[in-house]
Motif scaffolding. Structure first.
Motif, PDB file in Angstrom:
ATOM      1  N   ALA B  17     -10.513  39.195  -6.548  1.00 31.42           N
ATOM      2  CA  ALA B  17     -11.095  40.474  -6.963  1.00 31.42           C
ATOM      3  C   ALA B  17     -10.118  41.213  -7.876  1.00 31.42           C
ATOM      4  CB  ALA B  17     -11.429  41.327  -5.748  1.00 31.42           C
ATOM      5  N   PHE B  18      -8.847  41.188  -7.492  1.00 32.27           N
ATOM      6  CA  PHE B  18      -7.822  41.864  -8.291  1.00 32.27           C
ATOM      7  C   PHE B  18      -7.730  41.239  -9.682  1.00 32.27           C
ATOM      8  CE2 PHE B  18      -3.403  42.082  -9.743  1.00 32.27           C
ATOM      9  CZ  PHE B  18      -3.215  43.452  -9.746  1.00 32.27           C
ATOM     10  N   GLY B  19      -7.745  39.896  -9.696  1.00 31.44           N
ATOM     11  CA  GLY B  19      -7.661  39.166 -10.967  1.00 31.44           C
ATOM     12  C   GLY B  19      -8.850  39.475 -11.864  1.00 31.44           C
ATOM     13  N   GLN B  20     -10.051  39.504 -11.249  1.00 33.93           N
ATOM     14  CA  GLN B  20     -11.268  39.804 -12.026  1.00 33.93           C
ATOM     15  C   GLN B  20     -11.170  41.209 -12.610  1.00 33.93           C
ATOM     16  OE1 GLN B  20     -13.529  37.637 -12.573  1.00 33.93           O
ATOM     17  NE2 GLN B  20     -14.010  36.355 -10.800  1.00 33.93           N
ATOM     18  N   ASP B  21     -10.675  42.153 -11.802  1.00 34.71           N
ATOM     19  CA  ASP B  21     -10.554  43.537 -12.226  1.00 34.71           C
ATOM     20  C   ASP B  21      -9.601  43.642 -13.411  1.00 34.71           C
ATOM     21  OD1 ASP B  21     -11.184  46.291 -11.803  1.00 34.71           O
ATOM     22  OD2 ASP B  21      -9.138  46.567 -11.068  1.00 34.71           O
ATOM     23  N   ARG B  22      -8.470  42.951 -13.282  1.00 38.58           N
ATOM     24  CA  ARG B  22      -7.470  42.988 -14.345  1.00 38.58           C
ATOM     25  C   ARG B  22      -8.044  42.378 -15.625  1.00 38.58           C
ATOM     26  NH1 ARG B  22      -1.709  39.793 -14.353  1.00 38.58           N
ATOM     27  NH2 ARG B  22      -1.151  40.418 -16.449  1.00 38.58           N
ATOM     28  N   LEU B  23      -8.770  41.270 -15.448  1.00 41.06           N
ATOM     29  CA  LEU B  23      -9.368  40.596 -16.601  1.00 41.06           C
ATOM     30  C   LEU B  23     -10.385  41.511 -17.281  1.00 41.06           C
ATOM     31  CD1 LEU B  23      -9.581  37.942 -18.200  1.00 41.06           C
ATOM     32  CD2 LEU B  23     -11.364  37.227 -16.641  1.00 41.06           C
ATOM     33  N   GLN B  24     -11.178  42.197 -16.444  1.00 42.77           N
ATOM     34  CA  GLN B  24     -12.206  43.070 -17.013  1.00 42.77           C
ATOM     35  C   GLN B  24     -11.582  44.220 -17.804  1.00 42.77           C
ATOM     36  OE1 GLN B  24     -14.712  45.277 -14.450  1.00 42.77           O
ATOM     37  NE2 GLN B  24     -16.350  45.362 -15.956  1.00 42.77           N
ATOM     38  N   ASN B  25     -10.507  44.804 -17.245  1.00 39.82           N
ATOM     39  CA  ASN B  25      -9.815  45.876 -17.965  1.00 39.82           C
ATOM     40  C   ASN B  25      -9.297  45.378 -19.308  1.00 39.82           C
ATOM     41  OD1 ASN B  25     -10.275  47.767 -16.043  1.00 39.82           O
ATOM     42  ND2 ASN B  25      -8.325  47.470 -14.988  1.00 39.82           N
ATOM     43  N   ALA B  26      -8.703  44.160 -19.274  1.00 36.99           N
ATOM     44  CA  ALA B  26      -8.148  43.600 -20.508  1.00 36.99           C
ATOM     45  C   ALA B  26      -9.276  43.350 -21.515  1.00 36.99           C
ATOM     46  CB  ALA B  26      -7.407  42.312 -20.205  1.00 36.99           C
ATOM     47  N   GLN B  27     -10.402  42.819 -21.001  1.00 37.88           N
ATOM     48  CA  GLN B  27     -11.555  42.556 -21.867  1.00 37.88           C
ATOM     49  C   GLN B  27     -12.047  43.845 -22.519  1.00 37.88           C
ATOM     50  OE1 GLN B  27     -14.247  40.556 -19.318  1.00 37.88           O
ATOM     51  NE2 GLN B  27     -14.196  38.657 -20.474  1.00 37.88           N
TER      52      GLN B  27
END
Lengths: 432, 292
Positions: B17-27
């Motif tokens: 979940a943390f990784g997805q969140d970080r990825l989404q912010n970067a996206q």
């Protein structure tokens, strides 16, 4: 030791190992239930047989024990309340943040800017009826934006009220269930431990804790749940319904507290900032406007309907009926000075833009700190969940090894029975 | 610490979940090109963005005011230029009439024609509004009466426009300072025509002198207008340079550093992949495989 005694000790061992296997089986079956507490078969050596050598009589099964740490369970519940409150607050504030999101240059401030810029346009040609009409259009757009921000904030307040009522309803359902499980526990524990029922009750209390933090008190057979502001929720097998009027700021962490904070602290804070803004716009514009002259040489005309105070200003702000009805009443001679209000430092805290910037900053930092608190509690909760799992969680590897261990013991005990059987046959054969 | 499978899976879920969140912010940052899209992203930057945007919106308005003022001033300059030439012609006519040649009536009719042209120049409009009537823009400032005298119907008010936060620009010179100021050009023209008609040399000389005085008035007015236009050009370049500064400031607080954002995107992708790879291995590790 008599042969019969060996046999009964072997039989006891068979039964004990079988029970241990069924406890392991139960553990594995519930391994994925995060509220489940792993169980152990409690046994003790049966003690000496009273003979010369004091040989033990095998194994005694005492019961089944659930392995839990009461301190961690309590901390977990408290953290669950804090986390749930932080989540609710962060989500609620994010909704409000959108109302004040001017970073794309298309929010309320843009409409205010358009309004004051229209005065600048009017100053190019104060006689122009088109510019006057345009000014009225931008003024109405700004007024509508203020009204709708006010309505949206009021809606947040109404929604918080509804959420509190819904939460109280959920709490009452849960406390009824907790009282009924407590009754079952008392009945069951008259005959022996009831770890599964206790797990069920702590799962319900944990659910309850996401709405409000509670005090759990158990002494002897008495069980009591109260809120942090001392409203009784459960006493043994009876529950007492909470009402929305029992809910105040001393209620303790949880989603209800967060909704209360939204309703009574954050929303009023933003509404009053918005009111102040609307009031000052109305006030400064009217002061300058009434000193100017309209197209027909009249003076002392208000642009906005005058407001007595900032209370509800963002809801009440409106064009003065005279100006609303006739473009000629706009004081064109004051147009430039009115347009300059956009940057003149005559508002509380500097210029209008400064004042709005402060509001944006306040909303932004409220949301940011709610989010960081949410993340913080998320991590704390995860840590506590890990600590609980470390103590009470089921490890499949561990259970597998224990199965092997009990299986071997069971096999050995069976082998012992066979050996005793052979001994008996030898003994019986003596007489034949 | 005792570690159970449940803990490993819970940790995996959280990490995912943390990784997805970080990825989404970067996206988000890469696709919008902005590092601040809501006030909570950075409250201080958000209030700066709001301030800079408003300054920009206000500067756009100042630019519009400036363009309006320039157009109006240029029209005034053109009108004054033509008046200057007409007055010069009138002066020449006055002097010519003293010599031998054409009959006085020819000079008189040209002089009367010139006077009417000056009246119409004084009634010049920009965007449908009279520009020499002071702040009276909808009433014709100079009207010829039946007895050919001319009345000023305007006032002596300025019509300044705000062209930057701390400067205003005059957009006109009222007719009361030019045509009906120290020398009333319309009376002078009429008097000259009368003097020419009468062949009164002394009167003609007197009126020609007045025309010379009026030329000074006109050239003063033109240098005023020229000065305003000059100011307009200066303010315009000031606006455009502060505009550039503001844009770069806005870009600094709002725009994402694309190189950094893309690096972050790649890193968060890799992190997520690593988490998933670990997760896949997690389920392979069980004692059951070794208990045969």
């Amino acid at each position: 030791m008599a042969i019969g005694a060996i046999m009964s000790s072997a039989l006891g061992s068979l039964i004990a190992n079988q029970l241990a296997l069924s406890v392991a089986s139960n553990n594995i079956a519930n391994a994925n239930d995060t509220d489940f507490t792993r169980q152990r078969l409690l046994t003790t050596p049966a003690g000496p047989d009273g003979g010369t050598f004091g040989i033990g009589m095998g194994i005694n099964v005492i019961g089944v024990d659930a392995i839990r740490n009461a301190l961690i369970e309590t901390r977990l519940r408290q953290e669950n309340s804090a986390k749930s409150g932080a989540d609710t607050l962060a989500n609620g504030l994010q909704g409000i943040e959108n109302l004040f999101n001017d970073t794309n240059n298309d929010g309320l401030l843009k409409k205010i800017t358009d309004f004051f810029n229209s005065f600048q346009t009017l100053s190019q040609d104060p006689a122009s009826l088109n510019s006057r009409e345009q000014l009225k259009i931008t003024a109405n757009a700004m007024i509508n934006a203020l009204h709708s921000s006010y309505q949206d904030l009021k809606q947040v307040k109404t929604d918080a009220d509804k959420a509190i009522a819904a939460d109280v309803g959920q709490i009452n359902i849960l406390t009824k269930q907790i009282a009924s499980v407590t009754q079952q526990i008392n009945l069951a524990e008259a005959n022996g431990p009831a770890p599964d029922l206790r797990d069920r009750r702590s799962a319900l209390v944990k659910q309850l804790s996401s709405y409000i933090d509670v005090n759990e008190l158990e002494s002897g057979h008495d069980y009591q749940l109260t809120t942090k502001n001392n409203h009784l929720l459960v006493l043994n097998n009876t529950s007492k319904d909470l009402t929305t009027s029992d809910v105040d700021s001393n209620i303790g962490d949880g989603s209800i507290k967060a909704e209360l904070d939204m309703r009574d602290t954050y929303v009023p804070k933003y509404v009053s900032a918005l009111d102040q803004l609307a009031y000052e716009i109305q006030n400064h514009v009217n002061t300058i406007h009434s000193a100017g002259y309209d197209l027909d040489g009249n003076t002392s005309i208000n642009f906005f309907a005058p407001l007595a105070s900032a209370t509800d200003a963002s809801r009440l702000i409106a064009l003065d009926p005279a100006v609303a009805g006739d473009n000629r009443k706009i004081a064109g001679t004051a147009a430039m000075q009115l347009g300059n209000l956009l940057h003149d430092p005559v508002f509380t805290g500097g210029s209008l833009t400064d004042q709005y910037g402060t509001l944006i900053y306040t909303v932004g930092s409220d949301v940011a700190s709610a989010q960081s608190s949410m993340n913080e509690h998320d991590q704390l909760l995860a840590q506590l969940q890990n600590r609980r799992q470390a103590i009470s969680g089921v490890s499949i590897d561990e259970e597998s090894i224990q199965i092997l261990q009990f299986q071997r013991s069971y096999q050995a005990s069976a082998r012992m029975l066979k050996a005793v059987d052979e001994l008996l046959q030898v003994t019986l054969g003596i007489g034949a | 610490m005792r570690v159970t499978e449940g803990m490993s899976y819970q940790t995996l879920l959280r990490d995912l979940a943390f990784g997805q969140d970080r990825l989404q912010n970067a996206q988000n940052e890469v696709s919008t090109g902005k590092k601040v899209t809501t006030p909570s992203d950075n409250p201080i930057a958000a209030s700066d963005i709001v301030r800079l945007n408003t300054e920009g919106n206000e500067a756009d308005q100042f630019s519009k005011n400036l363009n309006f003022a320039k157009a109006k001033l240029q029209i005034a300059d053109t009108a004054l230029d033509s008046v200057e030439q007409m007055v010069e012609r009138a002066r020449t006519l006055g002097q010519l009439s003293l010599g031998e040649g054409n009959p006085a009536s020819a000079y008189v009719s040209e002089l009367n024609g010139l006077r009417d042209q000056i009246i119409s120049a004084a009634d010049t409009t920009h965007a449908g509004r009279y520009i020499f009537g002071g702040s009276t823009t909808t009433t014709q400032p100079y009207v010829k009466n039946p007895d050919t005298s001319v009345t000023y119907q305007g006032n002596d008010q300025d019509m300044p426009l705000q062209v930057s936060r701390n400067s205003t620009l005059q957009t006109q010179v009222p007719g009361s300072e030019i045509f009906s100021g120290s020398v009333d050009i319309f009376t002078t023209m009429s008097d000259l025509a009368t003097a020419v008609q009468a062949g009164d040399k002394a009167a003609i000389d007197a009126q020609v002198k007045k025309l010379e005085q009026f030329s000074d008035v006109i050239s003063q007015a033109r240098s005023k207008v020229g000065g305003y236009l000059n100011t307009a050009t200066n303010v315009e370049s000031e606006l455009s340079s502060t505009g550039l500064t503001r844009k770069s400031e806005l870009s600094n607080v709002q725009d994402a550093d694309l190189a950094k954002a893309i690096t972050e995107l790649t890193m968060s992708q890799q992190q997520l992949q690593a988490t998933m790879a670990v997760g896949a291995r997690l389920s392979q590790l069980t004692i059951l495989d070794y208990l045969k």
